[in-house]
Design a protein around this motif. Structure first.
Motif, PDB file in Angstrom:
ATOM      1  N   ARG A  42      40.603  31.279  43.553  1.00  0.00           N
ATOM      2  CA  ARG A  42      40.926  31.494  44.958  1.00  0.00           C
ATOM      3  C   ARG A  42      41.653  30.294  45.545  1.00  0.00           C
ATOM      4  O   ARG A  42      42.470  30.429  46.460  1.00  0.00           O
ATOM      5  N   ASN A  43      41.325  29.133  45.013  1.00  0.00           N
ATOM      6  CA  ASN A  43      41.922  27.885  45.477  1.00  0.00           C
ATOM      7  C   ASN A  43      42.227  27.026  44.256  1.00  0.00           C
ATOM      8  O   ASN A  43      41.886  27.382  43.122  1.00  0.00           O
ATOM      9  N   LYS A  44      42.847  25.903  44.459  1.00  0.00           N
ATOM     10  CA  LYS A  44      43.126  24.976  43.372  1.00  0.00           C
ATOM     11  C   LYS A  44      41.815  24.535  42.726  1.00  0.00           C
ATOM     12  O   LYS A  44      40.857  24.181  43.419  1.00  0.00           O
ATOM     13  N   GLN A  47      46.002  26.745  39.849  1.00  0.00           N
ATOM     14  CA  GLN A  47      46.366  27.011  41.228  1.00  0.00           C
ATOM     15  C   GLN A  47      45.772  28.346  41.672  1.00  0.00           C
ATOM     16  O   GLN A  47      45.358  29.172  40.852  1.00  0.00           O
ATOM     17  N   ALA A  48      45.724  28.565  42.973  1.00  0.00           N
ATOM     18  CA  ALA A  48      45.237  29.838  43.506  1.00  0.00           C
ATOM     19  C   ALA A  48      46.032  30.987  42.893  1.00  0.00           C
ATOM     20  O   ALA A  48      47.254  30.948  42.834  1.00  0.00           O
TER      21      ALA A  48
END
Length: 349
Positions: free
Chosen positions: A84-86, A95-96
């Motif tokens: 979902r996020n880094k 990365q997302a």
């Protein structure tokens, strides 16, 4: 159960038309057949098998094929989730939107037609519940989607194969999922064969291999050569470039004098195509495939025995002069130093 729904949702939404017997069990399972390409000997059929325990935790997964797979058949150790996020996992930055691996299988083995995966006791809780930050806690493994690859064996050509997936939990609960039967192609396939002008330019569809003139002579292969790759910029003032010619074609289409080996006389009917970009031969999307039926219905009655001025992504349907094979030859790469890379599907007639 909230943790369970995260892992099971995607498999349930995309499940194939199969049969599950987990209705009365506290263990649920679901399945996706990820591979849409024709099943060809030596190639993989990939599945994603989802399991979720409503009581206890996951114990073991099993896949049983109706025909034993070739080497490489079995479960992967990792499952995957979408970042979902880094994230940084084991020193790798994601990365997302990236797919991130996490080990959910403690060990995996394949014995004959049966592959087994013993599940981990605990995994990073983020895998099952993205609301929990990665790397902050471990949780009992109550749900997972595992990947299984079946490598099609040569003995399955022209037959049907099916699979039964099953799982058990720590409480003894069981679930299973049976697939329909999938046809295995009679085709053979070989990718990324390099051809060179006046080098390895003599091609045998039966062997799916390019030979040099010396190899053709010393190995007495003249009768097996179906076409010769020739590169010349022009012939009699016309564009010639990257071309295929049958050994027995009219000499006016052969741009290099003396290139035909002694005894090579096959007249191979061929039909150039500029819009048949088979994804298995090309190695990328779009998901368009040549399958058995394309060769079964192939009519080359009006075809000539040469095809001129190939570009990248062009191809040609062919039949051997002896009527033994049909083939599609796809051009992966060319360069004007006189080199071409091809891939081929071959079908026994």
């Amino acid at each position: 159960m909230k943790l369970l729904k995260y892992v099971m949702l995607s498999a349930i939404a995309l499940s194939c038309f199969s049969c599950s017997d987990d209705d009365d069990s506290t263990l649920r399972n679901d399945l996706i057949k990820k591979t849409v390409a024709p099943a060809i000997a030596g190639e993989k059929i990939e599945f994603a098998y989802a399991m979720g325990a409503q009581m206890g935790q996951l114990g073991q997964a099993e896949a049983r094929a109706s025909i034993s797979g070739a080497e490489g058949t079995g479960f992967e150790l990792n499952s995957w989730f979408t970042a979902r996020n880094k994230l940084v996992v084991n020193g790798v930055t994601y990365q997302a939107g990236d797919d991130v691996p996490v080990q959910t299988v403690k060990d995996a083995s394949t014995n004959g037609a049966t592959s087994t995966a013993t599940m981990m006791d605990k995994v990073d809780e983020h895998y099952m519940n993205p609301a929990v930050a990665f790397g902050t806690s471990q949780a009992s493994l109550i749900a997972a989607t595992v990947r299984y690859a079946y490598v099609v064996p040569a003995e399955a050509k022209g037959k049907n194969i099916s699979f039964t997936f099953s799982s058990t939990s720590s409480t003894g609960a069981k679930a299973s999922y049976s697939t329909p039967s999938y046809p295995v192609s009679k085709m053979d396939m070989k990718r990324l064969i390099e051809l060179g002008n006046e080098g390895a330019c003599y091609f045998s569809i039966e062997d799916m291999k390019a030979y040099t003139k010396e190899e053709v002579t010393t190995q007495s292969l003249a009768s097996k050569i179906d076409f010769i790759y020739i590169y010349q910029a022009k012939l009699n003032g016309y564009d010639y470039k990257h071309s295929f010619v049958s050994p027995g074609t009219d000499p006016k289409y052969i741009a290099i004098a003396g290139i035909v080996p002694a005894g090579a006389t096959n007249k191979t009917p061929m039909e150039k195509r500029a819009n048949v970009r088979d994804a298995q031969l090309k190695g990328e999307a779009p998901n368009v495939y040549i399958d058995d039926v394309d060769f079964q219905s192939l009519d080359l009655g009006a075809a000539v025995d040469y095809a001129l001025t190939f570009s990248k992504d062009d191809g040609a349907f062919m039949k051997t002069a002896n009527g033994k094979y049909a083939a599609y030859v796809y051009v992966n790469k060319i360069d004007d130093s006189g080199k071409m890379t091809i891939s081929i599907k071959r079908y026994p007639l």
